[in-house]
Design an enzyme around this catalytic site. Structure first.
Site, mmCIF file in Angstrom:
data_model
loop_
_atom_site.group_PDB
_atom_site.id
_atom_site.type_symbol
_atom_site.label_atom_id
_atom_site.label_comp_id
_atom_site.label_asym_id
_atom_site.label_seq_id
_atom_site.Cartn_x
_atom_site.Cartn_y
_atom_site.Cartn_z
ATOM 1 N N GLU A 45 0.833 -1.149 -0.063
ATOM 2 C CA GLU A 45 0.056 0.024 0.041
ATOM 3 C C GLU A 45 0.866 1.237 0.111
ATOM 4 O O GLU A 45 1.916 1.399 0.662
ATOM 5 C CB GLU A 45 -1.057 0.062 1.273
ATOM 6 C CG GLU A 45 -1.912 1.021 1.197
ATOM 7 C CD GLU A 45 -2.720 0.990 2.499
ATOM 8 O OE1 GLU A 45 -3.872 1.659 2.549
ATOM 9 O OE2 GLU A 45 -2.684 0.112 3.483
ATOM 10 N N LYS A 114 -9.374 3.358 -2.672
ATOM 11 C CA LYS A 114 -9.488 2.490 -1.599
ATOM 12 C C LYS A 114 -10.914 2.696 -1.198
ATOM 13 O O LYS A 114 -11.331 3.824 -0.900
ATOM 14 C CB LYS A 114 -8.627 2.773 -0.271
ATOM 15 C CG LYS A 114 -8.579 1.652 0.749
ATOM 16 C CD LYS A 114 -7.279 2.002 1.732
ATOM 17 C CE LYS A 114 -7.288 1.071 2.914
ATOM 18 N NZ LYS A 114 -6.459 1.109 3.946
ATOM 19 N N CYS A 175 -5.598 -3.693 2.127
ATOM 20 C CA CYS A 175 -5.328 -3.640 3.550
ATOM 21 C C CYS A 175 -6.518 -3.780 4.178
ATOM 22 O O CYS A 175 -7.217 -4.654 4.520
ATOM 23 C CB CYS A 175 -4.484 -2.492 3.910
ATOM 24 S SG CYS A 175 -3.621 -2.641 5.640
ATOM 25 N N SER A 361 21.380 -0.739 33.801
ATOM 26 C CA SER A 361 21.107 -0.530 35.198
ATOM 27 C C SER A 361 21.456 -2.142 35.873
ATOM 28 O O SER A 361 21.660 -2.128 36.991
ATOM 29 C CB SER A 361 19.671 -0.396 35.569
ATOM 30 O OG SER A 361 18.800 -1.285 35.071
#
Length: 713
Positions: A45, A114, A175, A361
């Site tokens: 896309e 789309k 999509c 850490s």
């Protein structure tokens, strides 16, 4: 009689607004598809612009440059000979659409906008585009003058149409459309469309791939047909990682699947399929035939007088349809090892960075972050061993190495680009300091170890001189506000020192022509949700690869990495009690994260999921947990936990407005910038909801309650 056709789909690592780079990767995919004798090539896309342009889509320059790149693609003869399905934004009648352009031999066949746009979660497509709200309808589109000169066409069809060749019919969906209840492929298949393409910009989330695969396989098992799924891959400039996994399915079975995580910029997936298999499958289902005869939409067909199936292959025993295969899924632990690592690689190579700096850490969060960087180095070495020249060129550029340098081990890379640092205070334990140093030795990072007590003392002394007051820790008789202030100054000074060292360490090491290092954050999604971090402390960084991953999943990842990376030292991190080490350690007291938070990390994951994914407020969350956690907890205890969570979530919501950009991996991420849009000034008491919760608790305990509170339930 067999009608065999080879089809190609691809994963492309596109970058937002990288028009020329995106063009070149598209051209490379077309070249590979042709070499594999494909007659149809499908791309992701918005592949010309990159999916993640966001508000840049509102600039008309983006449409202009898209047409310029598209013209450069289709005018080249090497792109002719197969149907191309390419994505880009288009302005039609002054309306901006997200489109697919299908072409053949330099001629545009149809432009398909789309219909259903992604407009939730991470996506805001309706901010940039307008959906094509006329299914089955087609209009004329006048091409830009420059494109008219290339194609010799003045107008082309624009809308919801399909392509009819001499031997098959091709339709496109995009999509989000496959995620909708009434997906376009249903109407297409009932109207005789045999090949359906889906061009996607779908991001990675832990455990999400099975949902995508289920939709694709169900679509083709119910409707029959050939489905080509293409996806973007990589970090195209934002928090998301698009995880590829291009796919070709036939009648509910997978025949080809691309990789989900990879450093390859271009990956083309091909399969040879038999059109007759589709016709036989569909014709055998009587109910499908009835629905097809009553179909609501009859698509306009754009006739293309070519035959896609190779006639010479029909009687050639050497050519056969690609065999079906099982879908490959990564475990969540593998997803954590691979997804954020690929994202970090794209980020550093595209920002022209020198390397990464991580405050290490000795706890599991910074350990997990370090292991993801190490995993990135492993992936780079693996790609180089497989002959990926682009990755080799990139790693030489990042490390400022000679043109003949070839890294053989992950440590060869991490020793140059990865810098770690233990910033100790009098509150730090010997165990955390030693764990940090040992892990650095294992992964090969350039490690710095120092104490910052003098800096902390100087700041506290400055406050004492200015105010005449000296704050002391709670365990020594101080108030809660003094206690927090003394913890926060340590955390914030670590952020300042992290950026100092990140900027100067390459200079210390004599790296020429280099900028500073990118600082990595290491706050997990649960701590961000609870607000268990100091604003502008060492969780403030340039990017955070674990900011969307839960503590539970990080522990599983470290357990996996212990064996996969052959590093027993990781067991020590896994078994250590999570602690911020910001308060003094005494005989009777050691600071604990879960005690400080008033809830476990496992409970936080549950709260996060119910709040974000199931959209629960305090009252509905309490009711759900009342059933889930009983009889282990009493109604009053459940109520207390829910109230506590929402209180701290509310008072710390402001921290999410400045949270470090994080790799999105979890569907309950509290990222305020785009994914989780909620106000940051909230009444933390949630007074009305609390009254309703109290009434339910009272009723459960057979006590009197305010009937007005419960009357509408």
């Amino acid at each position: 009689m067999s009608q065999l056709i080879t089809l190609a789909t691809c994963n492309l690592n596109q970058w937002a607004l990288d028009f020329e780079g995106n063009r070149d990767r598209i051209l490379e995919s077309i070249k590979i598809a042709k070499e594999k004798n494909a007659r149809l090539r499908v791309g992701p896309e918005l592949e010309i612009t990159g999916y993640g342009c966001l508000d840049h889509f509102l600039e008309n320059d983006v449409c202009l440059h898209s047409w310029e790149m598209y013209g450069q693609i289709i005018k080249r003869e090497e792109t002719h000979g197969l149907i191309l399905d390419i994505g880009m934004p288009i302005l039609h009648n002054n309306v901006r659409y997200n489109c697919r352009l299908l072409s053949l031999d330099g001629k545009i066949l149809v432009i398909r906008p789309k219909i259903w746009l992604a407009n939730d979660g991470n996506y805001r497509e309706m901010r940039f585009f307008t959906p094509w709200m006329k299914p089955g309808c087609v209009e004329d589109f006048t091409l830009p003058i420059a494109i008219q000169k290339i194609t010799g066409q003045r107008t082309v069809k624009f809308g919801d149409a399909v392509i009819k060749t001499l031997d098959t019919c091709i339709g496109a969906e995009t999509c989000e459309e496959i995620f909708t209840p009434q997906s376009p492929h249903i109407a297409m298949s009932l109207d005789g469309v045999e090949i359906i393409t889906n061009s996607s910009g779908s991001h990675h989330e832990l455990r999400k791939l099975d949902k995508r695969m289920d939709l694709i396989l169900n679509a083709t098992s119910r409707c029959g047909g050939i489905y080509l799924y293409s996806n973007q891959r990589g970090c195209d400039g934002d928090r998301l990682y698009y995880d590829g996994c291009a796919l070709i399915a036939v009648n509910g079975k997978v025949v080809a699947q691309g990789s989900q995580f990879s450093l390859k910029d271009v990956e083309v997936v091909t399969a040879t399929v038999d059109l007759e298999d589709v016709r036989s499958y569909r014709a055998s289902v009587m109910s499908r035939g009835l629905q097809a005869s009553l179909r609501d939409i009859k698509y306009e067909r754009v006739d293309v007088p070519v035959e896609l199936a190779e006639v010479s292959d029909r009687f050639n025993p050497a050519v056969s349809p690609t065999a079906t295969r099982d879908v490959h899924y990564h475990t969540p632990e593998e997803e954590i090892a691979l997804g954020p690592a690929c994202w970090l690689w794209d980020y550093i190579r595209r920002c022209n960075g020198t390397g990464y700096f991580l405050p290490l850490s000795g706890g599991i969060d910074s350990c997990a972050t370090a292991m993801i960087v190490y995993s990135m180095c492993r992936l780079v070495v693996k790609e180089i061993e497989e002959g990926n020249e682009q990755v080799l060129s990139d790693v030489r550029k990042i490390t400022r190495s000679a043109d003949d340098w070839v890294p053989k081990h992950p440590q060869d890379i991490s020793s140059i680009i990865f810098h770690t640092c233990f910033m100790g205070t009098e509150n730090s334990s010997t165990e955390t300091r030693n764990r940090s140093k040992e892990l650095s030795n294992e992964i090969g990072s350039y490690h710095v170890d120092f104490n910052m007590d003098k800096v902390v003392t100087s700041v506290v002394s400055l406050f004492e001189v200015a105010t005449g007051k000296k704050p002391i820790y709670k365990i020594f008789g101080g108030s809660q506000i003094e206690n927090l202030a003394l913890q926060n100054i340590q955390a914030r000074l670590r952020m300042v020192l992290a950026y100092l060292f990140a900027q100067l360490l390459p200079w210390v090491r004599g790296v020429k022509n280099s900028g500073g290092l990118l600082v990595l954050g290491s706050a997990n999604v649960d701590e961000c949700l609870r607000g268990y971090l100091t604003k502008y402390d060492c969780s403030s960084a340039d990017i955070n690869p674990i900011g969307g991953i839960s503590k539970t999943d990080l522990k599983r990842f470290i357990a996996y990495a212990t064996k996969e990376f052959k590093m027993p030292i990781l067991d020590e991190f896994l078994n250590a009690t999570p602690t911020a080490e910001l308060e003094p350690i005494t005989e009777n007291y050691v600071q604990s994260d879960e005690i400080d938070m008033g809830m476990t990390y496992e409970e936080l994951s549950v709260f996060g999921y119910l709040r974000k994914v199931e959209k629960c407020g305090p009252y509905s969350m309490f009711l759900k947990l009342l059933h889930q956690w009983s009889p282990k907890l009493t109604p009053a205890q459940v109520a207390e936990k829910v109230k506590r969570f929402f209180f701290f979530y509310a008072i710390n919501r402001h921290k999410q407005t400045v949270i470090t950009p994080s790799y999105h991996a979890e569907n309950y991420s509290p990222d305020d910038n785009r994914f989780d849009l909620r106000p940051f000034l909230i009444n933390p008491r949630f007074a009305w909801a609390s009254k309703k919760i109290d009434a339910v608790v009272a009723e459960c305990e057979n006590k009197t309650h305010n009937l007005d509170v419960l009357s509408v339930d």
